[in-house]
Design a protein around this motif. Sequence first.
Motif, PDB file in Angstrom:
ATOM      1  N   ILE A  90       5.350   6.315  -6.803  1.00  6.47           N
ATOM      2  CA  ILE A  90       6.800   6.322  -7.452  1.00  6.47           C
ATOM      3  C   ILE A  90       7.640   7.117  -6.473  1.00  6.47           C
ATOM      4  N   SER A  91       9.020   6.659  -6.577  1.00  2.00           N
ATOM      5  CA  SER A  91      10.062   7.451  -5.759  1.00  2.00           C
ATOM      6  C   SER A  91      10.132   8.782  -6.694  1.00  2.00           C
ATOM      7  N   MET A  92      10.072   9.759  -6.039  1.00  2.00           N
ATOM      8  CA  MET A  92      10.213  11.090  -6.749  1.00  2.00           C
ATOM      9  C   MET A  92      11.557  11.398  -7.052  1.00  2.00           C
ATOM     10  N   GLN A  93      12.527  10.433  -6.641  1.00  6.75           N
ATOM     11  CA  GLN A  93      13.964  10.722  -6.855  1.00  6.75           C
ATOM     12  C   GLN A  93      14.413   9.795  -8.252  1.00  6.75           C
ATOM     13  N   SER A  94      13.830   8.555  -8.286  1.00  5.34           N
ATOM     14  CA  SER A  94      14.230   7.907  -9.426  1.00  5.34           C
ATOM     15  C   SER A  94      12.995   7.320 -10.558  1.00  5.34           C
ATOM     16  N   GLY A  95      11.882   7.739  -9.940  1.00  4.87           N
ATOM     17  CA  GLY A  95      10.839   7.201 -10.814  1.00  4.87           C
ATOM     18  C   GLY A  95      10.297   5.708 -10.537  1.00  4.87           C
ATOM     19  N   ALA A  96      10.904   5.099  -9.782  1.00  6.52           N
ATOM     20  CA  ALA A  96      10.763   3.613  -9.402  1.00  6.52           C
ATOM     21  C   ALA A  96       9.774   3.365  -8.536  1.00  6.52           C
ATOM     22  N   PRO A  97       8.634   2.264  -8.767  1.00 10.41           N
ATOM     23  CA  PRO A  97       7.625   2.080  -7.768  1.00 10.41           C
ATOM     24  C   PRO A  97       8.196   1.842  -6.648  1.00 10.41           C
TER      25      PRO A  97
END
Lengths: 524, 524
Positions: A321-328
């Motif tokens: 996940i992106s640690m900025q947005s939580g997006a995969p």
Amino acid sequence: MEDNLLSEQEGSGTRRGRGAGGGAAARRAARSGGGPGVQQTYINRKIKVYDVLDEEGLALIEKNAEIVLEEVGIEFRDDAEALALWKQAGADVKGERVHFPKGLCRSLLKTAPSIYTQHARNAARSVQIGGNATVFAPVYGPPFVRDLDGNRRYATIEDFNNFVKLAYMAPSIHHSGGTVCEPVDVPVNKRHLDMIYAHMRYSDKPFMGSVTAPERAEDTIAMCKILFGEKFVDENTVLTSLINANSPMVFDETMLGALKVYARNNQACIVTPFILAGAMSPVTVAGTLTQVLAEVLAGASFTQLIRPGAPVIFGTFASSISMQSGAPTFGTPEPSLVSYGAAQLARRLGLPFRTGGSLCASKVPDAQAAYESANTLNSTVLAGTNFVLHAAGWLEGGLASCYEKFMMDIDQLGMQQKFCEGVDLSENGQAMDAIRQVGPGSHYLGCDHTQANFQSAFYRSSIADNNSYEQWLAEGQKSAPQRANELARRWLESYEAPHLDEGIDEALKDFIAKRKESMPDAFT
Amino acid sequence: MEDNLLSEQEGSGTRRGRGAGGGAAARRAARSGGGPGVQQTYINRKIKVYDVLDEEGLALIEKNAEIVLEEVGIEFRDDAEALALWKQAGADVKGERVHFPKGLCRSLLKTAPSIYTQHARNAARSVQIGGNATVFAPVYGPPFVRDLDGNRRYATIEDFNNFVKLAYMAPSIHHSGGTVCEPVDVPVNKRHLDMIYAHMRYSDKPFMGSVTAPERAEDTIAMCKILFGEKFVDENTVLTSLINANSPMVFDETMLGALKVYARNNQACIVTPFILAGAMSPVTVAGTLTQVLAEVLAGASFTQLIRPGAPVIFGTFASSISMQSGAPTFGTPEPSLVSYGAAQLARRLGLPFRTGGSLCASKVPDAQAAYESANTLNSTVLAGTNFVLHAAGWLEGGLASCYEKFMMDIDQLGMQQKFCEGVDLSENGQAMDAIRQVGPGSHYLGCDHTQANFQSAFYRSSIADNNSYEQWLAEGQKSAPQRANELARRWLESYEAPHLDEGIDEALKDFIAKRKESMPDAFT
């Protein structure tokens, strides 16, 4: 000399392939140029696998996974039968949490085959799963499509049929897959019937069964018995179906229900921890591998409690996940390391392995989509993956099936298939006569060896534009997705269904009609 | 829990890196978000290399290469000194054709170092070439650029300076390269002076020397003596320059002239057969590898005749031609196999190795460009390549340097650098505490281990859009090249030159002015 050589070959649209058959339509299309070309059988890798862990690292992760299984345990939710079976097998069951004595799962898995054959209704399309074989299957699961008019919209059964048709025609796709997109115009309780029918009717490649409810799995088995004959299904594997763990460390009722139906019928399951690392698993590669191994050991060995010898695949779906947005995110280094490591763990377990595909997060079939997909696919293939779901058409983190990307991806799959043949070291491959004939300062374009190896020499892309800038300008400055769009339209126009016995077709339709009648209309 | 974690980190633009230094400007830019981030040193690979040939295959190709060297021979054209040196070394010289007794070249190469340091004027940017090191350098050679306004036009010295600046700022580019594009607005006889000056003035990373004429190589050396000091250049390698063979089996006067200048001054040469297989080499991988090895053995060992111990790199430029049009193709399976095989041959010779990069044939930075580049780069890195030219910015078969593709490629290079760190098996990497803390059915987003590893967990792309479809729509539906375009503009606006001693700068300018004065104006 060049001119002769080139003009002689102009218009030859045949792609090399060592495929069995391919169908008259495919051959006609190939001859006329721009057609799909000769079907290829599954890949029989002649190349090595790539490893990222040494013996010490593997042993460490295996030891840690056993600790997780014993100390933390895995939950089997809302399934009393599963809990009873585990108790009987010697596990320590506390509520829904199963704690496994060290070595129990591994020992149960000794009855699972390392290699099995998944049969197709066209025997030439049957695939080997495991060992040196690699099988490419299309994208699985998207509720949306990006269509050929550039719209992003909910998928329909027409889209579903189209992707089955394209996968049938694609020489480098060896398997028809499963939910190539979600046909949301069909009620969810009836949808699986139309999907299974599409795989049976519009393709003759092997396919996957429904897993969204045990009764849908039963319907799939029943339809397979109509298609293949009851005895054949009893004695052979004709389905490979996708069972996801609810990571971390949970298997739920729905997935367990479908798993039990398929395992009981000796059909194959892919037990896959669906991992977005950082959310469903630790943020580190080794931690993720440990959890993946523990989950697969529990889920895969459960198939052997249901029916010893039932085929089961070690699955891994790796994303961060992106640690900025939580997006995969996809195509990044960490999922590649997870895939390579998980493949090694699967080989040591003696199970076929599934990971990767052509994954990306991009919303459009642009450079981001391609970089991410190529990174994923390269690691998938070099890891020695046996079953590659999402090998073509995946866009937008799996939310959309994209026609254009499908066409671009299958071209990449063809490249991988050629790569897997490795280096030809035969006398012809060594080409010493060519080097002697040509000598310093000349060129190889017209030499005997080049002429003799013309057709099989290099992979020929169906998408790439390798022409000069000026020619590309003159031809309308098309980007790769535009060329892919044109190709998809041509293929769909020229599609011809493979022969299916009329009696079988009628029986399938009858079965579907009766089942649909028995269901409430608007049930979702 | 997620919200806290995410908001806490919002706006942190720092990218992890283990780089030495990075400069105040880079750090400021990194803090403000969207900046280039912390400079990384060259890659020290912790991962294995990937092999496509076994011992038998390697021995076969080595045997065949010796046959080519002895029986067919290699031409050294218009260079009486070279022919005399070869005669003296024991070769059989017939006209311009040199026939090498078996083992002669290999034996001469024993004095060539396996590893050397190329010094940069900023010692923190010096790079190791060879061993487990991988060094990324930008595109080399294009006469055209695809600029930030979407125009494809002839390159200028302003473009040249821009690419040097971008490469200086890019954390994953370890080397300033050479002819990042051809500044065609400067007369060809004076061009090299402005190019070398740009590398010296606008970057502090190591760079390459001019090879288009012996006197231009001499100018490069003279300018290095001004920059580094005469003694330093006498005692150290400060240049790695590109010497292409005229395949098949020819070295010409121009390249030999530059090679001799650099080798005599103990500066490094990359001896590279420039291969479009099917035209300059046989259509088979093994045949191409045989010819490549023969050409490198001849050219690289020649450096040792000039000055034993001079650093030399085993170079390979691998592409295939389209058998339909004769155009070069990239990212296809055959060049990958050639790269992997050549890397193995280089390791057995004990020479540093160069191949690959981010190569493609596409005219625009689209999906074709990205698939082809990623395929090439993945094989380049896994082959264990030590020096990677064309690692960023290459478009259109090397005819154009593309700003947008440069920005996208350096993001991919960052991913490769992270991948090369391999799997962390430390206690923190194993993450057993995290698995125990979280347990079945929960998530890892807020757990202690995730918090502690937040910054270093996953590679963070500077180009990829991983947001939801809706957010991507709201932000203007930008494609990857559009985001790359914006990033390039921001970087160029925020560029700050590294410090250069004023006296040195004046001396360089004086030298250039005097040399230019001595040259005819319109000479090309």
